[in-house]
Design an enzyme around this catalytic site. Structure first.
Site, PDB file in Angstrom:
ATOM      1  N   HIS A 262      39.837 -50.860  15.890  1.00 52.33           N
ATOM      2  CA  HIS A 262      38.624 -51.767  16.716  1.00 52.33           C
ATOM      3  C   HIS A 262      38.101 -52.381  17.679  1.00 52.33           C
ATOM      4  O   HIS A 262      37.326 -53.312  17.726  1.00 52.33           O
ATOM      5  CB  HIS A 262      37.469 -50.814  16.426  1.00 52.33           C
ATOM      6  CG  HIS A 262      37.085 -49.820  16.227  1.00 52.33           C
ATOM      7  ND1 HIS A 262      37.467 -47.670  15.294  1.00 52.33           N
ATOM      8  CD2 HIS A 262      36.406 -48.136  16.785  1.00 52.33           C
ATOM      9  CE1 HIS A 262      37.123 -47.472  15.077  1.00 52.33           C
ATOM     10  NE2 HIS A 262      37.053 -46.774  16.488  1.00 52.33           N
TER      11      HIS A 262
ATOM     12  N   TYR B 265      24.518 -50.791  19.066  1.00 55.66           N
ATOM     13  CA  TYR B 265      25.501 -50.213  18.204  1.00 55.66           C
ATOM     14  C   TYR B 265      24.951 -50.015  17.344  1.00 55.66           C
ATOM     15  O   TYR B 265      24.047 -50.162  16.483  1.00 55.66           O
ATOM     16  CB  TYR B 265      26.615 -51.194  17.609  1.00 55.66           C
ATOM     17  CG  TYR B 265      27.697 -51.838  18.898  1.00 55.66           C
ATOM     18  CD1 TYR B 265      28.534 -51.048  19.911  1.00 55.66           C
ATOM     19  CD2 TYR B 265      28.171 -52.761  18.935  1.00 55.66           C
ATOM     20  CE1 TYR B 265      29.371 -51.464  20.311  1.00 55.66           C
ATOM     21  CE2 TYR B 265      29.183 -53.729  20.240  1.00 55.66           C
ATOM     22  CZ  TYR B 265      29.486 -52.857  20.431  1.00 55.66           C
ATOM     23  OH  TYR B 265      30.425 -53.118  21.563  1.00 55.66           O
TER      24      TYR B 265
ATOM     25  N   TYR C  54      32.630 -56.436  27.933  1.00 53.86           N
ATOM     26  CA  TYR C  54      32.901 -55.430  27.235  1.00 53.86           C
ATOM     27  C   TYR C  54      32.752 -53.655  27.566  1.00 53.86           C
ATOM     28  O   TYR C  54      33.778 -53.439  28.159  1.00 53.86           O
ATOM     29  CB  TYR C  54      32.164 -55.484  25.965  1.00 53.86           C
ATOM     30  CG  TYR C  54      33.614 -53.851  24.640  1.00 53.86           C
ATOM     31  CD1 TYR C  54      34.889 -54.501  24.495  1.00 53.86           C
ATOM     32  CD2 TYR C  54      32.651 -52.930  24.106  1.00 53.86           C
ATOM     33  CE1 TYR C  54      36.001 -53.240  24.275  1.00 53.86           C
ATOM     34  CE2 TYR C  54      33.465 -52.394  23.468  1.00 53.86           C
ATOM     35  CZ  TYR C  54      34.702 -52.234  23.652  1.00 53.86           C
ATOM     36  OH  TYR C  54      35.378 -51.516  22.833  1.00 53.86           O
ATOM     37  N   LYS C  55      31.771 -53.372  28.026  1.00 51.82           N
ATOM     38  CA  LYS C  55      32.053 -52.022  29.074  1.00 51.82           C
ATOM     39  C   LYS C  55      32.488 -52.414  30.473  1.00 51.82           C
ATOM     40  O   LYS C  55      32.171 -50.946  30.792  1.00 51.82           O
ATOM     41  CB  LYS C  55      30.412 -51.661  28.654  1.00 51.82           C
ATOM     42  CG  LYS C  55      30.387 -50.646  27.855  1.00 51.82           C
ATOM     43  CD  LYS C  55      28.824 -50.720  26.992  1.00 51.82           C
ATOM     44  CE  LYS C  55      28.686 -50.015  25.963  1.00 51.82           C
ATOM     45  NZ  LYS C  55      29.528 -48.889  24.740  1.00 51.82           N
TER      46      LYS C  55
ATOM     47  N   GLU D  64      30.888 -40.372  25.872  1.00 49.02           N
ATOM     48  CA  GLU D  64      31.749 -39.549  25.141  1.00 49.02           C
ATOM     49  C   GLU D  64      30.500 -38.764  23.994  1.00 49.02           C
ATOM     50  O   GLU D  64      29.687 -39.939  23.063  1.00 49.02           O
ATOM     51  CB  GLU D  64      32.869 -40.648  24.248  1.00 49.02           C
ATOM     52  CG  GLU D  64      33.091 -41.237  25.171  1.00 49.02           C
ATOM     53  CD  GLU D  64      34.296 -42.124  24.955  1.00 49.02           C
ATOM     54  OE1 GLU D  64      34.675 -43.383  25.977  1.00 49.02           O
ATOM     55  OE2 GLU D  64      33.434 -42.857  24.151  1.00 49.02           O
TER      56      GLU D  64
ATOM     57  N   ARG E 110      28.618 -38.424  17.321  1.00 50.20           N
ATOM     58  CA  ARG E 110      28.020 -39.921  17.563  1.00 50.20           C
ATOM     59  C   ARG E 110      27.885 -39.508  19.064  1.00 50.20           C
ATOM     60  O   ARG E 110      28.803 -39.441  19.890  1.00 50.20           O
ATOM     61  CB  ARG E 110      27.885 -40.765  17.034  1.00 50.20           C
ATOM     62  CG  ARG E 110      29.801 -40.826  17.165  1.00 50.20           C
ATOM     63  CD  ARG E 110      30.212 -42.383  16.314  1.00 50.20           C
ATOM     64  NE  ARG E 110      28.995 -44.112  17.114  1.00 50.20           N
ATOM     65  CZ  ARG E 110      29.482 -44.528  17.795  1.00 50.20           C
ATOM     66  NH1 ARG E 110      30.437 -44.530  18.366  1.00 50.20           N
ATOM     67  NH2 ARG E 110      28.825 -45.657  18.089  1.00 50.20           N
TER      68      ARG E 110
ATOM     69  N   ASN F  57      28.940 -42.323  22.261  1.00 49.29           N
ATOM     70  CA  ASN F  57      29.165 -43.472  22.846  1.00 49.29           C
ATOM     71  C   ASN F  57      28.854 -43.990  24.471  1.00 49.29           C
ATOM     72  O   ASN F  57      29.156 -42.534  25.012  1.00 49.29           O
ATOM     73  CB  ASN F  57      30.824 -43.936  22.716  1.00 49.29           C
ATOM     74  CG  ASN F  57      31.091 -45.656  22.600  1.00 49.29           C
ATOM     75  OD1 ASN F  57      29.536 -46.230  23.211  1.00 49.29           O
ATOM     76  ND2 ASN F  57      32.054 -46.074  22.810  1.00 49.29           N
TER      77      ASN F  57
END
Lengths: 321, 346, 204
Positions: free
Chosen positions: B193, B37, B316-317, B265, B223, B225
């Site tokens: 978040h 991140y 998480y993903k 994204e 940015r 993601n």
């Protein structure tokens, strides 16, 4: 990581003497194009070349936010100040070119409010003028309580009263009139938001009274631009750029950094927005933290400084710039 | 017209695919061979011609099909688009931003003419023509945010700014990476978040919030993601998790190249003028593994990223289950050769 | 004693300790053991009599049967109302909020379900949610919304649990929505239908 918005090159279209202390300036784009729409309560930073000294002062926009043909500000002459308002009053005339920043809003209306209760003191009326214009268009409920020293100094009061009638109440010091704040704050429906803009003492009085009457902090909003205070000159070492600079008595630390050709971020130049926050690498002396941004803890720790309004007294101050 | 719009689906028979041109302009999100991140925001300025950065709001070959899919999602669940009452003005700001951008950037498809507050909008690909009064909700078939985002690719959230925080209080969310607008609406930046692992400890959100609170009018930022999705399903919502969750269990070495997608994204952030709100467009791009490996640099790099990612992030993903399968597939395209810096193909 | 919770994700509500604050009126809502937080606050108030003279107390027995209505009634507030359930007192609460003016203090104590729903009503009435003082006491049962069917199950004790509306097996996240006043429940066996771990009593 700072990303700057484009600056706006403007021409002074009109200068109007509103009263003995206040002048109004109208800016239009030099290329004839439209100004960006803005939100009520926003300000711009006016960039001035005062005979070789660069001055950048924030002023609230007072014109209708939907009017893209130009922006208007009102400036109160401050004879004891560092010179920005004096320069505008004495030297800025129609036809002159200036540069202003894009609008930034640190004093927005709370869109959830069932009612907006506004309290203005003197020149503190300016952000409310643009907010009232926006609210009138959208049908928002508001009430303005405006206090000034005399009728002559109550800028725009006649116009406000003519347009908005009962929603505007005027209080004149020389007639012994004063806002009955206790009563005013006890009769407001749930969901009212309170806004105050004016002299420091007035802001403190309104915020304290609201708190003592049980108003939640998140329903009380204030804006006070700090003019960078004058003071004794001091020296600062800029570690990253390897320069040592001297900050003059009427100069802010931020201005001195800029004058040395070192790039430093900023937005409001009045101690409110946090954009210019700078790491202190070494400090042997006393920082006069004049900002509204850093927490008390941070101020005591002397690990951060807001160069737009804060000064230093002592042996050495080393900054990460 | 210069661009044909694909007739394709993101559900059922999943006929979605990228043309060679779409692969070449795919926004590959990894600028180096590893991922962690970061706030990593940069100005969202018009970029490389032909790339997804060329215009403020990219319109590509999937436009018409994506809008058809959005309409289906909304028909099944109208709660995917919501706006708290005080966010209507921000919706108008967004409508203006999108209409002006598209009419300027794609005049062959979109046109906006104004006579004071009386506006006329033409969207040729979707065959829409609408006269309406700006700032008057009664003259549009939907609220302003819903109206324009039914015609714009990507998810959108609108954040109100107050109390030194950003509050997500309106949105159109039908192509999301497993989060629920209906549940999250009204939350502060950190609350929204909250489920993201590791990033809070790294103070990623503290720094991002501080940056965004001072985001300026006329200075948008962007940015990337990313995540992974089995089958080209745009609507990977928690609402429908029981419907799409099982797809993860049926992938095989034979089908992974076709079924496994990298989901990128492109997130941009813009300050809005009248409302002082911030709009957060989250544009989703999908690419099949078999399409991605046609670009050797991307194949090598994706292998290394997936191989080295912490398990918490892979969980998480949502791809920890199929990580070994992915590595088997991708390792065949990684000869160990060095990759050049940056995201563009070599 | 105020309940202490283990550290959790940032959306999980954090509760305080009720403290009497200056205000033009005081709306006090409690359920179950929340009554103790109210009596503690009144006991510590500098001018309890003046406060009670402007207080409206609404009390609901707790989910585990605790009923301290008589203790609260004995405080002698200007208005006291015992309601058999939160749902039953909702119209009364809404009327009080609709008539309220800025300066009124709102206090709520007891279980998360009641705290969240009072905060929700205050927000709907226009008050910033931060203005509502909260204190958790008693049962830690949760109010959980099924993210799939949107139905809310009250007083959830186990994790996972079956949604009382659609029947899906849900695991309980700490992710919390102030607007809905509920935690989020997500299907636990979506990827492997039928493989549901045995329920554990996490909330009592």
């Amino acid at each position: 990581m700072s990303v700057g918005a484009p600056k706006i090159p403007v021409r002074v279209a009109e200068v109007v003497e509103v009263n003995a202390l206040i002048k109004r300036f109208r800016f239009v784009r030099r290329d004839g194009g439209p100004m960006p729409v803005f939100s009520g309560g926003a300000h711009v930073v006016v960039d001035m070349d005062d005979h070789g000294t660069r001055r950048m002062n924030p002023y609230s926009l007072m014109s209708d936010p939907a009017d893209t043909s130009g922006y208007e500000i009102s400036v109160r002459r401050d004879d004891a100040g560092r010179g920005g308002s004096l320069f505008l009053h004495r030297h800025v005339t129609p036809g002159m070119d200036l540069v202003i920043s894009s609008p930034v809003n640190l004093f927005p209306l709370d869109a959830r409010a069932r009612k907006h209760l506004m309290i203005a003191g003197g020149i503190g009326i300016t952000p409310f003028l643009s907010q009232i214009a926006a609210l009138s268009r959208l049908g928002g409920r508001f009430e303005l309580h405006y206090s000034a020293r005399t009728r002559d100094l109550a800028a725009y009061a006649d116009d406000l009263t003519a347009r908005h009638g009962d929603k505007v109440r005027l209080y004149l010091d020389d007639q012994g009139q004063a806002i009955d704040l206790n009563r005013l704050l006890q009769g407001q429906p749930l969901g009212t938001h309170l806004y105050v803009c004016g002299p420091k003492g007035m802001i403190g009085w309104v915020c304290r009274t609201a708190e003592s009457l049980g108003w939640p902090k998140s329903a009380v909003h204030s804006e006070e631009f700090l003019a960078p205070p004058v003071g004794l000159p001091f020296q600062v070492q800029l570690a990253t750029s390897g320069k040592t600079i001297t900050v003059g008595p009427a100069q802010s630390l931020l201005e001195a950094i800029e004058a040395a050709g070192v790039d430093a971020p900023y937005l409001c130049r009045g101690g409110a927005c946090g954009e210019c926050e700078t790491d202190v690498l070494g400090c042997d002396g006393q920082i006069a933290h004049n900002d509204h941004w850093l927490t008390d803890e941070q101020k005591v720790g002397n690990t951060k400084i807001m160069p737009c309004v804060s000064r230093f007294q002592g042996k050495t101050l080393i900054l990460d710039r | 017209m210069g661009l044909e719009f694909n007739d394709e689906t993101f559900r059922g028979d999943y006929t979605f695919r990228n043309s060679a041109k779409a692969i070449a302009r795919f926004p590959f999100p990894f600028a180096e061979d590893s991922y962690m991140y970061s706030v990593n925001m940069e100005p969202h300025l018009p970029g490389r011609p032909g790339s997804v950065f060329e215009h403020m709001f990219d319109v590509d070959e999937h436009y018409v099909a994506e809008m058809r899919d959005r309409a289906q999602v909304l028909a099944e669940d109208p709660l995917r688009c919501q706006s708290l009452p005080h966010m209507t003005l921000a919706g108008w700001d967004l409508l203006e931003l999108i209409m002006e951008s598209k009419a300027r950037d794609y005049p062959q498809w979109f046109s906006l003419t104004k006579d004071g507050n009386r506006w006329h909008w033409i969207n040729r690909p979707l065959q829409i023509e609408q006269s309406f009064t700006f700032l008057d909700e009664t003259t549009l078939p939907y609220g302003p945010m819903e109206y324009i985002t039914r015609q714009t690719q990507g998810d959108f959230t609108l954040q109100d700014q107050r109390d030194d925080n950003l509050w997500i209080e309106a949105g159109m969310v039908t192509t999301q990476a497993d989060w629920s607008l209906d549940f999250d609406i009204g939350m502060s930046f950190h609350e929204w978040h909250a489920p993201v692992p590791l990033a809070h400890e790294m103070r990623v959100f503290d720094r991002a919030l501080k940056f965004l609170l001072n985001l300026q009018l006329g200075a948008p930022v962007r940015r990337f993601n990313w995540t992974m999705t089995v089958d080209p399903l745009l609507d990977t919502s928690p609402e429908n998790y029981p419907k799409w969750g099982p797809s993860k269990t049926t992938m095989t070495p034979e089908t992974i190249g076709h079924r496994q997608h990298l989901r990128v994204e492109l997130q941009t952030l813009h300050r809005l003028p009248r409302s002082n709100a911030i709009v957060f467009p989250i544009r989703c791009y999908l690419i099949k593994f078999e399409e991605l490996v046609t670009v050797p640099k991307w194949a090598r790099r994706l292998h290394r990223v997936v191989r080295d990612i912490p398990d918490e992030l892979a969980t998480y993903k949502g791809f920890i289950r199929n990580k070994p399968l992915m590595l088997d597939y991708l390792s065949k395209y990684d000869d160990g050769a060095p990759t050049s810096p940056g995201i563009w193909p070599e | 004693m105020t309940t202490s919770f283990p550290p959790a994700m940032r959306s999980r509500p954090v509760y305080g300790v009720l403290t009497a604050r200056p205000g033009t009126g005081h709306l006090i809502v409690a359920d179950g053991e929340g009554a103790d937080a109210v009596t503690d606050m009144i006991a510590a108030a500098t001018d309890a009599a003046a406060m009670l003279a402007r207080s409206h107390i609404i009390y609901v027995p707790g989910p585990t049967g605790t009923d301290r209505a008589e203790t609260l009634r004995a405080l002698g507030a200007a208005q006291f109302h015992r309601s058999p359930s939160f749902a039953a007192c909702l119209p009364r609460l809404q009327k009080v909020l609709a008539d309220a003016q800025m300066g009124m203090q709102i206090y709520v104590a007891g279980t998360e379900g009641v705290i969240g729903q009072v905060q929700q009503q205050a927000m709907l009435a226009g008050l910033p949610w931060q203005a509502v003082q909260t204190e958790h006491r008693g049962s830690t049962v949760r109010r959980v919304q099924c993210v799939h069917c949107k139905g809310i199950t009250e007083a959830v004790r186990t994790d996972p649990f079956p949604c009382s509306h659609c029947g899906l097996n849900l695991f309980v996240r700490d992710h919390y929505s102030r607007r809905i006043a509920a935690f989020q429940g997500v299907n636990i066996d979506a990827e492997d239908p039928g493989q549901v771990p045995p329920p554990v009593e996490r909330f009592a």
